[in-house]
Design an enzyme around this catalytic site. Structure first.
Site, PDB file in Angstrom:
ATOM      1  N   ASP A 166      18.956 -11.701  28.398  1.00  0.00           N
ATOM      2  CA  ASP A 166      18.367 -11.621  29.723  1.00  0.00           C
ATOM      3  C   ASP A 166      19.469 -11.959  30.724  1.00  0.00           C
ATOM      4  O   ASP A 166      20.269 -12.868  30.488  1.00  0.00           O
ATOM      5  CB  ASP A 166      17.230 -12.641  29.839  1.00  0.00           C
ATOM      6  CG  ASP A 166      16.035 -12.080  30.587  1.00  0.00           C
ATOM      7  OD1 ASP A 166      16.218 -11.659  31.733  1.00  0.00           O
ATOM      8  OD2 ASP A 166      14.929 -12.096  30.021  1.00  0.00           O
ATOM      9  N   ASP A 226      16.939  -9.082  35.087  1.00  0.00           N
ATOM     10  CA  ASP A 226      15.799  -9.659  35.796  1.00  0.00           C
ATOM     11  C   ASP A 226      15.770  -9.212  37.264  1.00  0.00           C
ATOM     12  O   ASP A 226      16.796  -9.307  37.959  1.00  0.00           O
ATOM     13  CB  ASP A 226      15.965 -11.185  35.723  1.00  0.00           C
ATOM     14  CG  ASP A 226      14.732 -11.953  36.105  1.00  0.00           C
ATOM     15  OD1 ASP A 226      13.746 -11.893  35.361  1.00  0.00           O
ATOM     16  OD2 ASP A 226      14.757 -12.621  37.154  1.00  0.00           O
ATOM     17  N   GLU A 254      14.726  -4.679  35.277  1.00  0.00           N
ATOM     18  CA  GLU A 254      13.336  -4.980  35.662  1.00  0.00           C
ATOM     19  C   GLU A 254      13.204  -4.655  37.142  1.00  0.00           C
ATOM     20  O   GLU A 254      13.900  -5.239  37.966  1.00  0.00           O
ATOM     21  CB  GLU A 254      13.013  -6.456  35.405  1.00  0.00           C
ATOM     22  CG  GLU A 254      11.540  -6.756  35.643  1.00  0.00           C
ATOM     23  CD  GLU A 254      11.243  -8.195  36.037  1.00  0.00           C
ATOM     24  OE1 GLU A 254      10.104  -8.622  35.877  1.00  0.00           O
ATOM     25  OE2 GLU A 254      12.162  -8.889  36.544  1.00  0.00           O
ATOM     26  N   HIS A 303       6.368 -11.500  28.834  1.00  0.00           N
ATOM     27  CA  HIS A 303       6.103 -12.911  29.110  1.00  0.00           C
ATOM     28  C   HIS A 303       5.499 -13.140  30.499  1.00  0.00           C
ATOM     29  O   HIS A 303       5.183 -14.272  30.840  1.00  0.00           O
ATOM     30  CB  HIS A 303       7.410 -13.698  28.969  1.00  0.00           C
ATOM     31  CG  HIS A 303       8.415 -13.282  30.005  1.00  0.00           C
ATOM     32  ND1 HIS A 303       8.993 -12.020  30.016  1.00  0.00           N
ATOM     33  CD2 HIS A 303       8.917 -13.926  31.082  1.00  0.00           C
ATOM     34  CE1 HIS A 303       9.796 -11.919  31.054  1.00  0.00           C
ATOM     35  NE2 HIS A 303       9.774 -13.060  31.720  1.00  0.00           N
ATOM     36  N   ASP A 304       5.391 -12.084  31.311  1.00  0.00           N
ATOM     37  CA  ASP A 304       4.827 -12.218  32.656  1.00  0.00           C
ATOM     38  C   ASP A 304       3.415 -11.649  32.763  1.00  0.00           C
ATOM     39  O   ASP A 304       2.818 -11.702  33.839  1.00  0.00           O
ATOM     40  CB  ASP A 304       5.702 -11.463  33.675  1.00  0.00           C
ATOM     41  CG  ASP A 304       7.077 -12.090  33.839  1.00  0.00           C
ATOM     42  OD1 ASP A 304       7.201 -13.317  33.666  1.00  0.00           O
ATOM     43  OD2 ASP A 304       8.026 -11.342  34.145  1.00  0.00           O
TER      44      ASP A 304
HETATM   45  C1  GLC Z   1      11.209 -11.896  36.441  1.00  0.00           C
HETATM   46  C2  GLC Z   1      10.926 -12.626  35.158  1.00  0.00           C
HETATM   47  C3  GLC Z   1       9.969 -13.728  35.444  1.00  0.00           C
HETATM   48  C4  GLC Z   1      10.626 -14.675  36.420  1.00  0.00           C
HETATM   49  C5  GLC Z   1      11.080 -13.947  37.671  1.00  0.00           C
HETATM   50  C6  GLC Z   1      12.046 -14.791  38.444  1.00  0.00           C
HETATM   51  O1  GLC Z   1      10.094 -11.259  36.947  1.00  0.00           O
HETATM   52  O2  GLC Z   1      10.463 -11.744  34.185  1.00  0.00           O
HETATM   53  O3  GLC Z   1       9.579 -14.424  34.287  1.00  0.00           O
HETATM   54  O4  GLC Z   1       9.726 -15.687  36.759  1.00  0.00           O
HETATM   55  O5  GLC Z   1      11.759 -12.753  37.386  1.00  0.00           O
HETATM   56  O6  GLC Z   1      13.243 -14.924  37.732  1.00  0.00           O
END
Ligand code: GLC
Length: 584
Positions: free
Chosen positions: A102, A210, A281, A354-355
């Site tokens: 990540d 991320d 992402e 995980h979100d």
């Molecule tokens: C992304 C991650 C999430 C995190 C956010 C801030 O969306 O997947 O878990 O809280 O970024 O880093």
């Protein structure tokens, strides 16, 4: 050509996401760790996945479970050591799997040395590595309303925090412990690229980036250089845009984001042997933007995680404004992305991470009667689309949402903040809890269910988040040798992608787009056709229409494809799903 050498080897690959805190705990402290992962690699090899994406294990104060990084080049002692991570990389490579790390570089932790220097004085050379701004003219710094812009943040109300020592605010779109890096500064970018090269040299096989579409902000000529956002507008995400300005238009897919990603590609990836994977992402990203991010000619990233299908149950008020969604909505969205990236770019395919809440509870039916069948049906549909499938840990077992009852059961900063925020907006505790218990990220973060024993075999200590009591029925030990299990269904789907080029490269035609229960489509490559049939409902479907016509002699490759009644009508049982193949 060996798969590794093809530049788009990841088209036939399946990625497995590990959330390390909840995967396997080797030392009994109740938190998963790297050694725990190394002890469980048989599970992944058996499943047949090609790549592991590891959520952050870097040094971190853990305000956001590691998405707040204080040292990009070291492992947090909670998870082990750098040597443990080297060991994991070696173990995975030995078994023919890859490791994708990540990469959280939109922001650092406020405990990162860069930020510590940056906040130490206004003329520190690293001051400009973050977004520092004075109080709004006419206001006293630190008082409500004095923030440089009206933006809300995802995890802690205003997106600005006052620093009394240097008397300026810093920007954070997430928690106050996650200050935004200033990508306008070339030194920041070079520091990030050099860190990425360091990891690739160490043997990692790529990055999941991320919120990478947040790195470029719209900078204006007028002080403070950033503009106020709309209050009361729509935001698909967790920001409370009823009480704060929506930063979205100023930070999402900003003016320089493609320039930065192309630069990153040149500085980090170009010239390295094929075999790496990059996935961005990208919340609130359209097909048009995704085509730009993933067009191989442009040299940005291999694929992005788009959010449309996970935002279907969000109303105009955002993530916590929960609204119903239908199978038709899901098909419309997924189908549009299939078409949209058919000629350029590539899709990543996911229903959970995980979100997000657990996919079987959200898109399926997690009652004991339908849980396994619906987990299989969802997997069948997802894995047969064109794109690279991502399996979130435990989804291959059909793990469900947790029976959380109160706020005390939750640990996630996003949920705790959302509760505070909703009460401040005038919602009752009950209303706030109803939304939170539907969408809480902690549903996906309960410990992995390895067996029926105490704490599901996850830890010998006290787990950091309670184990789901259904681990007595839903666990890996009960499934890996059972050919009817969700696990074995996933294994077949993954094997099919490896064997059947039509699943990887075939075109995509949605069938019965208006049907309210059936999700069906055909993949076609040369003389091979693959038909996917799934009843995404808990009710039987009789005669779904002109489906499966001419497929009577086709080969059933995964699952079951219904039965035919005495009148020759096809009947699909509740959550029944299958894949048929014919050639010629
Ligand atoms: C992304 C991650 C999430 C995190 C956010 C801030 O969306 O997947 O878990 O809280 O970024 O880093």
């Amino acid at each position: 050509m060996p798969a590794d050498l093809a530049h788009d080897w990841w088209k036939s690959a399946v990625v497995y996401q590990i959330y390390p805190r909840s995967f396997a705990d080797s030392d009994g402290d109740g938190v998963g760790d790297i050694l725990g992962i190394r002890q469980r690699l048989d599970h992944l090899e058996r499943l047949g996945v090609d790549v592991v994406w590891l959520s952050p294990v870097y040094r971190s104060p853990m305000a956001d479970n590691g998405y707040d990084i204080s040292d990009y080049c070291d492992v947090d002692p909670l998870f082990g050591t750098l040597a443990d991570l080297d060991g994991l990389i070696g173990d995975l490579h030995e078994r023919g799997m890859k490791l994708v790390m990540d990469l959280v570089v939109n922001h650092t932790s406020s405990a990162h040395a860069w930020f510590q220097e940056s906040r130490s004085s206004r003329d520190n050379p690293r001051r400009d590595w973050y977004w520092w701004r004075p109080a709004r003219p006419g206001h006293r710094g630190g008082e409500p309303g004095a923030e440089p812009t009206n933006w809300g943040s995802a995890f802690s109300e205003p997106a600005w925090t006052w620093d009394p020592d240097t008397e300026e605010y810093y920007l954070h779109l997430f928690d106050a412990g996650q200050p935004e890096l200033n990508w306008e500064n070339p030194d920041v970018r070079e520091a990030v690229y050099s860190m990425m090269r360091w990891w690739l040299d160490r043997g990692v096989d790529g990055f999941r980036m991320d919120v990478i579409n947040l790195i470029s902000k719209v900078v204006t000529d007028q002080p403070p250089g950033l503009a106020d956002g709309e209050v009361g507008g729509a935001d698909g995400g967790p920001i409370d845009t009823m009480r704060y300005g929506d930063p979205g238009p100023y930070v999402l897919n900003g003016p320089r984001v493609h320039e930065y990603l192309q630069e990153m590609h040149r500085e980090v990836f170009a010239g390295r042997p094929a075999g790496l994977l990059t996935v961005g992402e990208t919340p609130a990203t359209s097909i048009e933007q995704a085509r730009l991010y993933t067009d191989p000619q442009r040299g940005e990233v291999d694929m992005v995680f788009q959010f449309e299908h996970v935002d279907l149950d969000s109303g105009p008020g955002g993530k916590w404004d929960v609204v119903p969604m239908t199978v038709r909505d899901l098909k419309e969205t997924m189908g549009r992305w299939q078409t949209g990236l058919a000629d350029v770019g590539w899709n990543s395919l996911y229903l959970g991470n995980h979100d997000q809440p657990r996919c079987v509870s959200r898109y399926g039916d997690d009652s004991p009667e339908h849980r396994a069948a619906s987990a299989k049906a969802l997997a069948t549909v997802l894995h047969l689309h064109r794109g690279t499938p991502y399996v979130y840990q435990g989804d291959e077992l059909g793990m469900t949402n947790a029976p959380f009852a109160s706020l005390d059961d939750l640990r996630d900063i996003e949920s705790l903040n959302a509760h505070r925020s909703m009460l401040a907006r005038g919602l009752t505790h009950e209303e706030a809890m109803a939304a939170i218990l539907t969408k809480a990220r902690d549903h996906a973060r309960t410990p992995m269910q390895w067996d029926a024993g105490e704490h599901a075999g996850f830890t010998t200590g006290t787990p950091w988040l309670a184990v789901n009591p259904n681990h007595q029925e839903v666990n890996a030990a009960a499934q890996v040798d059972d050919p009817e299990s969700v696990f074995c269904h996933y294994r077949q789907l993954i094997a099919l992608r490896h064997e059947e080029p039509a699943v990887v490269h075939g075109d995509f035609t949605m069938l019965l787009p208006e049907h309210e229960q059936v999700y069906a489509f055909v993949r076609r490559l040369d003389d091979t056709e693959v038909l996917v049939l799934a009843n995404l409902s808990s009710r039987e479907v009789v005669d779904p229409g002109d489906l499966g016509h001419g497929w009577d002699d086709a080969e059933l490759v995964v699952g079951t494809a219904g039965r035919t009644d005495s009148q020759g009508r096809r009947i699909l049982g509740a959550w029944e799903s299958g894949v048929l193949r014919r050639r010629g």
